[in-house]
Design a protein around this motif. Structure first.
Motif, PDB file in Angstrom:
ATOM      1  N   ILE A   1      -0.992 -13.100 -16.083  1.00 49.75           N
ATOM      2  CA  ILE A   1       0.202 -13.895 -16.019  1.00 49.75           C
ATOM      3  C   ILE A   1       1.086 -13.308 -15.054  1.00 49.75           C
ATOM      4  N   ARG A   2       1.197 -11.902 -15.202  1.00 47.43           N
ATOM      5  CA  ARG A   2       2.203 -11.006 -14.193  1.00 47.43           C
ATOM      6  C   ARG A   2       1.200  -9.740 -13.779  1.00 47.43           C
ATOM      7  N   PRO A   3       0.610  -9.814 -12.554  1.00 40.24           N
ATOM      8  CA  PRO A   3      -0.437  -8.769 -12.180  1.00 40.24           C
ATOM      9  C   PRO A   3       0.501  -7.547 -11.895  1.00 40.24           C
ATOM     10  N   PRO A   4      -0.106  -6.481 -12.143  1.00 37.53           N
ATOM     11  CA  PRO A   4       0.669  -5.238 -11.949  1.00 37.53           C
ATOM     12  C   PRO A   4       0.822  -5.051 -10.536  1.00 37.53           C
TER      13      PRO A   4
ATOM     14  N   ARG B   1     -18.529 -22.872  -7.235  1.00 35.70           N
ATOM     15  CA  ARG B   1     -17.694 -21.383  -7.049  1.00 35.70           C
ATOM     16  C   ARG B   1     -16.492 -21.917  -6.440  1.00 35.70           C
ATOM     17  N   GLN B   2     -16.169 -22.964  -5.615  1.00 34.62           N
ATOM     18  CA  GLN B   2     -14.760 -23.388  -5.131  1.00 34.62           C
ATOM     19  C   GLN B   2     -13.845 -23.725  -6.198  1.00 34.62           C
ATOM     20  N   ARG B   3     -14.559 -24.599  -7.237  1.00 29.41           N
ATOM     21  CA  ARG B   3     -13.716 -25.010  -8.311  1.00 29.41           C
ATOM     22  C   ARG B   3     -13.281 -23.833  -9.376  1.00 29.41           C
ATOM     23  N   VAL B   4     -14.205 -22.876  -9.402  1.00 23.44           N
ATOM     24  CA  VAL B   4     -14.054 -21.563 -10.129  1.00 23.44           C
ATOM     25  C   VAL B   4     -12.720 -20.808  -9.514  1.00 23.44           C
ATOM     26  N   ASP B   5     -12.977 -20.672  -8.109  1.00 26.48           N
ATOM     27  CA  ASP B   5     -12.074 -20.035  -7.576  1.00 26.48           C
ATOM     28  C   ASP B   5     -10.675 -20.502  -7.429  1.00 26.48           C
ATOM     29  N   ALA B   6     -10.544 -21.591  -7.554  1.00 27.91           N
ATOM     30  CA  ALA B   6      -9.184 -22.599  -7.890  1.00 27.91           C
ATOM     31  C   ALA B   6      -8.626 -22.601  -8.993  1.00 27.91           C
ATOM     32  N   LEU B   7      -9.236 -21.939 -10.062  1.00 22.71           N
ATOM     33  CA  LEU B   7      -8.707 -21.990 -11.253  1.00 22.71           C
ATOM     34  C   LEU B   7      -7.704 -21.043 -11.242  1.00 22.71           C
ATOM     35  N   PRO B   8      -6.733 -21.021 -12.026  1.00 21.61           N
ATOM     36  CA  PRO B   8      -5.486 -19.822 -12.154  1.00 21.61           C
ATOM     37  C   PRO B   8      -6.243 -18.749 -13.054  1.00 21.61           C
ATOM     38  N   PRO B   9      -5.884 -17.568 -12.684  1.00 20.52           N
ATOM     39  CA  PRO B   9      -6.739 -16.619 -13.358  1.00 20.52           C
ATOM     40  C   PRO B   9      -6.373 -16.605 -15.059  1.00 20.52           C
ATOM     41  N   VAL B  10      -5.336 -16.922 -15.540  1.00 17.20           N
ATOM     42  CA  VAL B  10      -4.993 -16.922 -16.923  1.00 17.20           C
ATOM     43  C   VAL B  10      -6.115 -17.851 -17.573  1.00 17.20           C
ATOM     44  N   VAL B  11      -6.709 -18.561 -16.804  1.00 18.89           N
ATOM     45  CA  VAL B  11      -7.783 -19.652 -17.815  1.00 18.89           C
ATOM     46  C   VAL B  11      -8.852 -18.780 -18.597  1.00 18.89           C
TER      47      VAL B  11
ATOM     48  N   ARG C   1      -3.861  -6.590 -22.718  1.00 18.66           N
ATOM     49  CA  ARG C   1      -3.573  -6.159 -21.390  1.00 18.66           C
ATOM     50  C   ARG C   1      -4.077  -7.129 -20.452  1.00 18.66           C
ATOM     51  N   TRP C   2      -5.356  -7.525 -20.583  1.00 20.00           N
ATOM     52  CA  TRP C   2      -5.969  -8.470 -19.595  1.00 20.00           C
ATOM     53  C   TRP C   2      -5.196  -9.653 -19.413  1.00 20.00           C
ATOM     54  N   PHE C   3      -4.920 -10.389 -20.550  1.00 20.31           N
ATOM     55  CA  PHE C   3      -3.977 -11.479 -20.688  1.00 20.31           C
ATOM     56  C   PHE C   3      -2.897 -11.493 -19.934  1.00 20.31           C
TER      57      PHE C   3
END
Length: 171
Positions: free
Chosen positions: A124-127, A28-38, A118-120
């Motif tokens: 990269i740039r959250p609204p 869970r810690q490793r998954v949370d550390a991933l950038p969202p764009v992954v 839209r998700w992608f």
């Protein structure tokens, strides 16, 4: 100078050793550390890999891919039946053949592409403001269309919706 006295008195309870984090906590810690764009990038890469596989390994040949579980159990077509062959034909630029395999895929494709894009872009740039939810009427409409398609493609009067049957004469 002497170090401070760290001896534990006999009246203090012994300190419990701290347990190492479990593998699920570490994951869970490793998954949370991933950038969202992954996540959208990974899904897109898997989609391209799947389309490439379908391009080179023909889904029309028996034994290459498993049979649709719904078709296997009931003998009727599900809304997704023909999708693998439609994607394979699309990679070979046979759009009319792909359309005859699963017309619903082409009806839903613009929405799927829009939602993915839209998700992608949002990873990269959250609204700046929270995004609007998809309207309920649209979701109910999609549910009705998918279920109607599922039912109609299994009726004899709408056999042109079955996989591999041309939608229009001469196709």
């Amino acid at each position: 100078m002497h170090p401070p006295h760290t001896h534990q008195s006999e009246s203090d309870p012994p300190e419990a050793p701290t347990a190492a984090p479990s593998w699920t906590d570490r994951l869970r810690q490793r998954v949370d550390a991933l950038p969202p764009v992954v996540w959208p990038a990974g899904l897109g890469a898997l989609g391209l890999l799947g389309a490439t596989l379908l391009h080179f390994v023909d889904p029309n040949e028996p034994g290459n891919y498993p049979t649709c579980p719904w078709l296997l159990l009931t003998g009727t077509f599900c809304p997704g039946c023909g999708t693998m062959r439609a994607i394979a034909l699309t990679t070979h630029l046979d759009i009319t053949g792909a359309l005859s395999m699963n017309p619903l895929l082409f009806l839903l494709a613009p929405y799927i592409l829009w939602a993915y894009t839209r998700w992608f872009s949002w990873t990269i740039r959250p609204p700046k403001t929270p995004p609007k939810l998809t309207p309920g009427w649209f979701l109910w409409g999609m549910l009705i269309v998918i279920n109607a398609y599922w039912l109609l493609r299994n009726l004899p009067w709408f056999s042109f919706l079955a996989p591999g049957v041309p939608l229009l004469p001469g196709w």
